[in-house]
Design an enzyme around this catalytic site. Structure first.
Site, PDB file in Angstrom:
ATOM      1  N   TYR A 145       0.825  -1.224   0.000  1.00  0.00           N
ATOM      2  CA  TYR A 145       0.000   0.000   0.000  1.00  0.00           C
ATOM      3  C   TYR A 145       0.851   1.263   0.000  1.00  0.00           C
ATOM      4  CZ  TYR A 145      -3.851  -3.140   1.287  1.00  0.00           C
ATOM      5  OH  TYR A 145      -4.776  -4.148   1.314  1.00  0.00           O
ATOM      6  N   LYS A 191       4.447 -15.106   2.357  1.00  0.00           N
ATOM      7  CA  LYS A 191       4.368 -15.899   1.126  1.00  0.00           C
ATOM      8  C   LYS A 191       5.811 -16.130   0.664  1.00  0.00           C
ATOM      9  CE  LYS A 191       1.881 -17.739  -2.211  1.00  0.00           C
ATOM     10  NZ  LYS A 191       1.145 -18.990  -2.002  1.00  0.00           N
ATOM     11  N   ASP A 224      -1.904 -18.380   2.003  1.00  0.00           N
ATOM     12  CA  ASP A 224      -3.038 -19.153   1.481  1.00  0.00           C
ATOM     13  C   ASP A 224      -3.457 -20.234   2.474  1.00  0.00           C
ATOM     14  OD1 ASP A 224      -0.502 -20.047   0.893  1.00  0.00           O
ATOM     15  OD2 ASP A 224      -0.962 -20.782  -1.120  1.00  0.00           O
ATOM     16  N   ASP A 248      -4.697  -7.131   6.101  1.00  0.00           N
ATOM     17  CA  ASP A 248      -5.967  -6.514   5.715  1.00  0.00           C
ATOM     18  C   ASP A 248      -6.980  -7.613   5.372  1.00  0.00           C
ATOM     19  OD1 ASP A 248      -7.904  -4.791   4.866  1.00  0.00           O
ATOM     20  OD2 ASP A 248      -6.805  -4.001   3.147  1.00  0.00           O
ATOM     21  N   ASP A 252     -10.072  -9.279   7.963  1.00  0.00           N
ATOM     22  CA  ASP A 252     -11.471  -9.158   7.535  1.00  0.00           C
ATOM     23  C   ASP A 252     -12.124 -10.529   7.399  1.00  0.00           C
ATOM     24  OD1 ASP A 252     -11.559  -6.441   7.566  1.00  0.00           O
ATOM     25  OD2 ASP A 252     -12.372  -6.237   5.540  1.00  0.00           O
TER      26      ASP A 252
END
Ligand code: NAD
Length: 366
Positions: A145, A191, A224, A248, A252
Site C-alpha cells: 500500500y 508468502k 493461502d 488486511d 477481515d
C-alpha cells in the site's frame, strides 16, 4: 496522597453510528475509572463528514493538534452517502489516513473473539468457533500500500511490496510482547515460497524471536494456508503477525467469525498516541436509531486502557461485556427472532454497571 491520574481522551465521534457507539464506550470508561482510581477527561472534536460540513476538511488542524496532545484517541467511524461524491482529500476516509499518519501508528491490533454466548451467531459451526480468541498484529504503514506505484497506463500498472528489515523488526517485537501476555504463540504469515520480500520477513521475524523471545512459540504459515486454517480451525491461533496486505485480508476474513461486524475492536499503536476504533464503518442504514451494537467500540476502549497501562481496568471492561451478554442482553444484530433486543444505550449501561462492579484482579501490564 498521590494525585489521581487523569487521561486526556480526544473523542472523535465522526459520522453515522459513530456518536452513538463512542458515547457508550466513554460511559464504560468513566464507570471503570472510579473503581480503578483514575480519571478520564474526554474532549470532543470534529472528524470525517461532520468535520467536512463544518470546516471544509475531514481532518481539521484543530482536531489533529488535540489528538497529538491527548493520551489516546477514541474514534467512531467516518463517511456515509452524504459524502459519497467527495473526492481526493475531501473524502471523509482520507481524513482517517491523515489521522493515522499524523499519529505515526504502525501496528494495527485486531482481536477477534467469539464469546461462547455468541457462538451460535457465527456462520461456522459453534463447536468450531466458540472460544476463538485471536489477536491479529498487522503492519500498517509499509508493504504494497505504500510502495512506489506506476500507472495504470495502456501498457499496464505496477504496485511494489517493500519492507525494510527495521520495519519488520519493530512489528515483530509488538507481536511477541503481546504473545507473552497471552498464550505464548505467534503465527507469522507470509508468502516466502514466492515473494522475496516475504523471505526477508521470515528471516527477520525468526531472528527477533531467537534473540529475545525464547518463551514464545513461533511458527510460519503461507498466507493461502493461513486463510484456510482461520476458517477450518480458528481456535488454533493465538497471535497472528503479518504485513499490511495479508493482514488486511486475513483480519477481515476472521471478522466474519463472530457473526456481526459490531463486535470487533481495533487499536493502532506505535507512535506517542494510540488510535482506538471499532472495525465497522458508520452504518448509515441504522444511524440515529439507538440500535447499533457498541461492543466493538467498548472493546476498543479496553485496548485503550491496556495501552495506557491500566490492564486491570481493561479486563474489567471485557468482563462487563461478557457478563452483559451472559445475562442475555443482546443488540438487534445479535438477537434471534425469538429474542428481545436492547438499545445501544441500554447495552452500554449494562456493561458499565458490571465493569464498575468488577473488583481489581491484578493483571500484568504489557
Ligand atoms: P459498515 O461497517 O458501516 O456497515 C456494514 C453493515 O454492517 C451494515 O448493514 C451495518 O448496519 C452493519 N453494522 C456495522 N456496524 C454495526 C454495528 N455496530 N451494529 C450493528 N450493525 C452494524 O460498512 P459500509 O456499509 O460498507 O460503509 C458505510 C460507510 O462507512 C461508508 O461511507 C464507508 O466508507 C464507511 N466506512 C468507514 C470506516 C471507518 O470509519 N473506519 C470503515 C468502513 C467503512
Amino acid at each position: 496522597m498521590a494525585d489521581t491520574e487523569s487521561y486526556a481522551i480526544a473523542w472523535l465521534p465522526g459520522d453515522g453510528i459513530g456518536p452513538e457507539v463512542t458515547r457508550e464506550a466513554l460511559r464504560v470508561l468513566e464507570a471503570v475509572a472510579s473503581t480503578y482510581g483514575f480519571a478520564v477527561a474526554a474532549e470532543e472534536h470534529l472528524m470525517g463528514g461532520a468535520a467536512l460540513d463544518e470546516t471544509g476538511t475531514p481532518f481539521p488542524d484543530t482536531t489533529r493538534d488535540a489528538c497529538l496532545e491527548s493520551n489516546a484517541v477514541l474514534l467512531g467511524a467516518v463517511g456515509g452517502p452524504t459524502w459519497d461524491d467527495t473526492t481526493g482529500d475531501r473524502r471523509p476516509e482520507s481524513g482517517l489516513l491523515a489521522l493515522r499518519k499524523a499519529l505515526g501508528v504502525y501496528a494495527n491490533l485486531r482481536p477477534v473473539i467469539v464469546p461462547e454466548a455468541l457462538a451460535t451467531a457465527s456462520p461456522l459451526r459453534p463447536d468450531r468457533v466458540g472460544g476463538t480468541d485471536i489477536l491479529f498484529v498487522r503492519e500498517l504503514t509499509g508493504g504494497i500500500y505504500f510502495g512506489t506505484p506506476e500507472g495504470p497506463t495502456e501498457d499496464g500498472a505496477r504496485s511494489t511490496m517493500e519492507y525494510s528489515g527495521s520495519e519488520i523488526e519493530r512489528i515483530a517485537h509488538v507481536a511477541f510482547r503481546r504473545a507473552q501476555r497471552r498464550d505464548g504463540h505467534v503465527t507469522s504469515v507470509d508468502k516466502a515460497n514466492v515473494l522475496e520480500v516475504s523471505e526477508l520477513w521470515r528471516a527477520v521475524v525468526t531472528e527477533v524471536h531467537d534473540a529475545h523471545y525464547s518463551d514464545v512459540d513461533l511458527r510460519h504459515l503461507y498466507v493461502d494456508n493461513a486463510a484456510m486454517q482461520v476458517v477450518r480451525d480458528p481456535q488454533q491461533f493465538d497471535v497472528v503477525l503479518t504485513g499490511n496486505l495479508f493482514g488486511d485480508i486475513l483480519s477481515d476474513l476472521a471478522a466474519a467469525l463472530p457473526g456481526s461486524l459490531g463486535l470487533l475492536p481495533s487499536a493502532s499503536v506505535g507512535g506517542d498516541v494510540g488510535l482506538f476504533e471499532p472495525v465497522h464503518g458508520s452504518a448509515p442504514d441504522i444511524a440515529g436509531q439507538d440500535v447499533a451494537n457498541p461492543i466493538g467500540t467498548i472493546l476498543s476502549a479496553a485496548l485503550l486502557l491496556d495501552e495506557l497501562g491500566e490492564p486491570e481496568a481493561a479486563d474489567a471492561v471485557r468482563h462487563g461485556v461478557d457478563a452483559a451478554l451472559d445475562a442475555g442482553f443482546l443488540t438487534a444484530d445479535l438477537a434471534e427472532a425469538n429474542e428481545e433486543a436492547v438499545s445501544t444505550s441500554t447495552f452500554g449501561r449494562e456493561v458499565a454497571n458490571r465493569a464498575a462492579d468488577h473488583a481489581p484482579q491484578n493483571v500484568p501490564t504489557l
